[in-house]
Design an enzyme around this catalytic site. Structure first.
Site, PDB file in Angstrom:
ATOM      1  N   HIS A 112     -46.868  59.663 -57.805  1.00 29.05           N
ATOM      2  CA  HIS A 112     -47.623  58.391 -57.824  1.00 29.05           C
ATOM      3  C   HIS A 112     -48.998  58.516 -58.473  1.00 29.05           C
ATOM      4  O   HIS A 112     -50.008  58.107 -57.916  1.00 29.05           O
ATOM      5  CB  HIS A 112     -47.756  57.830 -56.404  1.00 29.05           C
ATOM      6  CG  HIS A 112     -46.462  57.425 -55.781  1.00 29.05           C
ATOM      7  ND1 HIS A 112     -46.401  56.714 -54.608  1.00 29.05           N
ATOM      8  CD2 HIS A 112     -45.174  57.618 -56.167  1.00 29.05           C
ATOM      9  CE1 HIS A 112     -45.123  56.491 -54.293  1.00 29.05           C
ATOM     10  NE2 HIS A 112     -44.367  57.044 -55.238  1.00 29.05           N
ATOM     11  N   GLN A 143     -43.750  64.131 -60.823  1.00 26.57           N
ATOM     12  CA  GLN A 143     -43.996  62.923 -61.590  1.00 26.57           C
ATOM     13  C   GLN A 143     -45.163  63.073 -62.563  1.00 26.57           C
ATOM     14  O   GLN A 143     -45.527  62.120 -63.243  1.00 26.57           O
ATOM     15  CB  GLN A 143     -44.258  61.745 -60.643  1.00 26.57           C
ATOM     16  CG  GLN A 143     -43.064  61.406 -59.765  1.00 26.57           C
ATOM     17  CD  GLN A 143     -43.359  60.293 -58.781  1.00 26.57           C
ATOM     18  OE1 GLN A 143     -44.334  59.567 -58.919  1.00 26.57           O
ATOM     19  NE2 GLN A 143     -42.507  60.152 -57.775  1.00 26.57           N
ATOM     20  N   GLU A 173     -42.627  45.164 -57.184  1.00 34.28           N
ATOM     21  CA  GLU A 173     -43.467  43.974 -57.300  1.00 34.28           C
ATOM     22  C   GLU A 173     -43.954  43.708 -58.719  1.00 34.28           C
ATOM     23  O   GLU A 173     -44.198  44.634 -59.480  1.00 34.28           O
ATOM     24  CB  GLU A 173     -44.731  44.140 -56.428  1.00 34.28           C
ATOM     25  CG  GLU A 173     -44.477  44.307 -54.960  1.00 34.28           C
ATOM     26  CD  GLU A 173     -45.751  44.486 -54.156  1.00 34.28           C
ATOM     27  OE1 GLU A 173     -45.654  44.558 -52.912  1.00 34.28           O
ATOM     28  OE2 GLU A 173     -46.851  44.555 -54.756  1.00 34.28           O
ATOM     29  N   TYR A 217     -53.944  43.782 -52.067  1.00 35.23           N
ATOM     30  CA  TYR A 217     -52.516  43.517 -52.266  1.00 35.23           C
ATOM     31  C   TYR A 217     -51.650  44.126 -51.163  1.00 35.23           C
ATOM     32  O   TYR A 217     -50.428  44.060 -51.236  1.00 35.23           O
ATOM     33  CB  TYR A 217     -52.109  43.951 -53.677  1.00 35.23           C
ATOM     34  CG  TYR A 217     -52.691  43.000 -54.700  1.00 35.23           C
ATOM     35  CD1 TYR A 217     -51.934  41.966 -55.242  1.00 35.23           C
ATOM     36  CD2 TYR A 217     -54.037  43.070 -55.048  1.00 35.23           C
ATOM     37  CE1 TYR A 217     -52.489  41.048 -56.122  1.00 35.23           C
ATOM     38  CE2 TYR A 217     -54.607  42.165 -55.930  1.00 35.23           C
ATOM     39  CZ  TYR A 217     -53.827  41.149 -56.460  1.00 35.23           C
ATOM     40  OH  TYR A 217     -54.386  40.235 -57.317  1.00 35.23           O
ATOM     41  N   TYR A 256     -39.449  55.318 -46.459  1.00 32.93           N
ATOM     42  CA  TYR A 256     -38.212  56.062 -46.695  1.00 32.93           C
ATOM     43  C   TYR A 256     -37.645  56.683 -45.433  1.00 32.93           C
ATOM     44  O   TYR A 256     -36.447  56.940 -45.348  1.00 32.93           O
ATOM     45  CB  TYR A 256     -38.437  57.139 -47.763  1.00 32.93           C
ATOM     46  CG  TYR A 256     -38.401  56.571 -49.152  1.00 32.93           C
ATOM     47  CD1 TYR A 256     -37.198  56.354 -49.808  1.00 32.93           C
ATOM     48  CD2 TYR A 256     -39.573  56.217 -49.805  1.00 32.93           C
ATOM     49  CE1 TYR A 256     -37.157  55.800 -51.067  1.00 32.93           C
ATOM     50  CE2 TYR A 256     -39.546  55.667 -51.070  1.00 32.93           C
ATOM     51  CZ  TYR A 256     -38.337  55.463 -51.695  1.00 32.93           C
ATOM     52  OH  TYR A 256     -38.313  54.901 -52.943  1.00 32.93           O
TER      53      TYR A 256
END
Length: 382
Positions: free
Chosen positions: A160, A93, A252, A262, A273
């Protein structure tokens, strides 16, 4: 496990399941081509583009996953590579990520951008700035590039990173997202910047008065308990909105307030997962719940607060790109409340949504898992 910015498991879900979800607004996912209130023009094609921002003259800076920044002119299709960009670690990523102009760009010509890199301890997301410079022969570069902030700690893995940038409406502060790097617990670790929204000065130093510094948190932290924060934007009243990918379920949209937790990974409207459950958000649990959430997921990417005149019916809306859902998603705002409004099938993974100078919507396809990486312009259908 996630692949790219997405989930291999979720991409296999039939879109009809999403359309039938009770969590979605009626008809939200069922707009066919004939139902779309906009026409789509293909403007250009890029190599796995990640983000874009418009210059005052109508040209745009566009980042590509592998590490290229391109100066693009929509009027004639000219593409000019921008030199001076540090090497990005684009495995998994990783990418050359967000690109945003300084609030004082007309004066200082500064460009802020984020990228993933290897460093001591592993990999992480970095924030850098440079001065836009185009010579008389057209060659373009960023001068004086320097990295002004790095996430902490750097860890192993390729997921991430987050790396989204937004400036406060008064132009005094920079908000920067750091993902939890698929490590879960750092989102709750007060010493780490991972899994956090950060508030920085324009030089990359932590801003004075951040709400958790006195409690022993890293001095840059503004909010915490986040997962993979892939969009951040201010509305017309100065509220800060953020979207993030949930785990297996629970994407979200959050209203970000200083000092709040949060919840991730202690609570989420999705599960791990490997099938292990995560407690759902519930009233009185001490965590700030999302204003909007999706299960099945949309795999959100990019976040735009729309303020243009070309689509007046959509003022005061958020627009989100959908990766596995291959969609453009609209969320309607009402003060501190938000509600799902529309979801249009775009037939490709949408990585970025931007507002053009004339109020048109500009989308970047992801360029991965079957997307072409095209730049699309949306204008009213009639």
């Amino acid at each position: 496990m996630e692949i790219g910015m997405d989930r291999a498991l979720i991409t296999a879900l039939p879109l009809i399941l999403i359309a039938c979800s009770a969590d979605n607004a009626t008809g939200q996912n069922s707009s066919g081509v004939a139902d779309k209130p906009f026409k789509t023009s293909v403007i250009a094609d890029f190599d796995s583009p990640w983000a874009m921002t418009f210059l005052p003259d109508g040209r745009a800076l566009i980042t590509e996953k592998a590490g290229e920044m391109i100066l693009f002119d929509p009027k004639n299709g000219t593409k000019i590579p921008v030199a001076g960009i540090p090497k990005a670690d684009s495995a998994g990523q990783g990418a050359l990520m967000d690109v945003v102009l300084s609030p004082g760009f007309a004066r200082d010509r500064k460009v802020y951008f984020s990228f993933s890199e290897a460093g001591p301890g592993g990999k992480g997301v970095a924030l850098a700035t440079g001065t836009f410079n185009q010579a008389s022969d057209g060659t373009t570069k960023l001068d004086g590039v320097k990295t002004i902030f790095r996430a902490t700690p750097y860890v192993d893995g390729n997921g991430h990173y987050s790396g989204r940038i937004a400036f406060s409406p008064d132009g005094k502060y920079l908000f920067f997202t750091n993902g939890e790097r698929q490590k879960f617990d750092p989102a709750q670790d007060p010493k780490a910047t991972l899994g956090k929204v950060l508030r920085l000065n324009l030089d990359g130093t932590p801003a004075a008065g951040n709400p958790l510094a006195a409690k022993g948190f890293h001095p840059a932290v503004w909010s915490y308990g986040h997962r993979n924060l892939l969009g951040i934007a201010f509305d017309k009243d100065g509220r800060l909105w953020e979207q993030e990918m949930g785990p297996k379920g629970g994407d979200e949209v959050n209203l970000i307030k200083p000092g709040l937790n949060y919840g991730y990974p202690k609570v989420s409207n999705g599960d791990h997962y490997d099938g292990k459950p995560i407690p759902d958000h519930s009233a009185g649990d001490g965590f700030e719940a999302p204003k909007v959430w999706w299960t099945p997921v949309i795999s959100p990417a990019g976040l735009l607060y729309y303020s243009g005149d070309l689509f007046p019916q959509w003022k005061n809306s958020l627009f989100i790109g959908g990766l596995s859902s291959q969609s453009l998603v609209r969320v309607k705002l009402d003060g501190e409340n938000a509600a799902k409004a529309d979801q249009w099938d775009m037939g490709a993974r949408i990585r970025e949504v931007e507002q053009g100078p004339d109020g048109a919507l500009w989308l970047l396809e992801d360029g991965g898992q079957g997307s072409q990486g095209r730049l699309l312009k949306l204008t009213p259908a009639s």
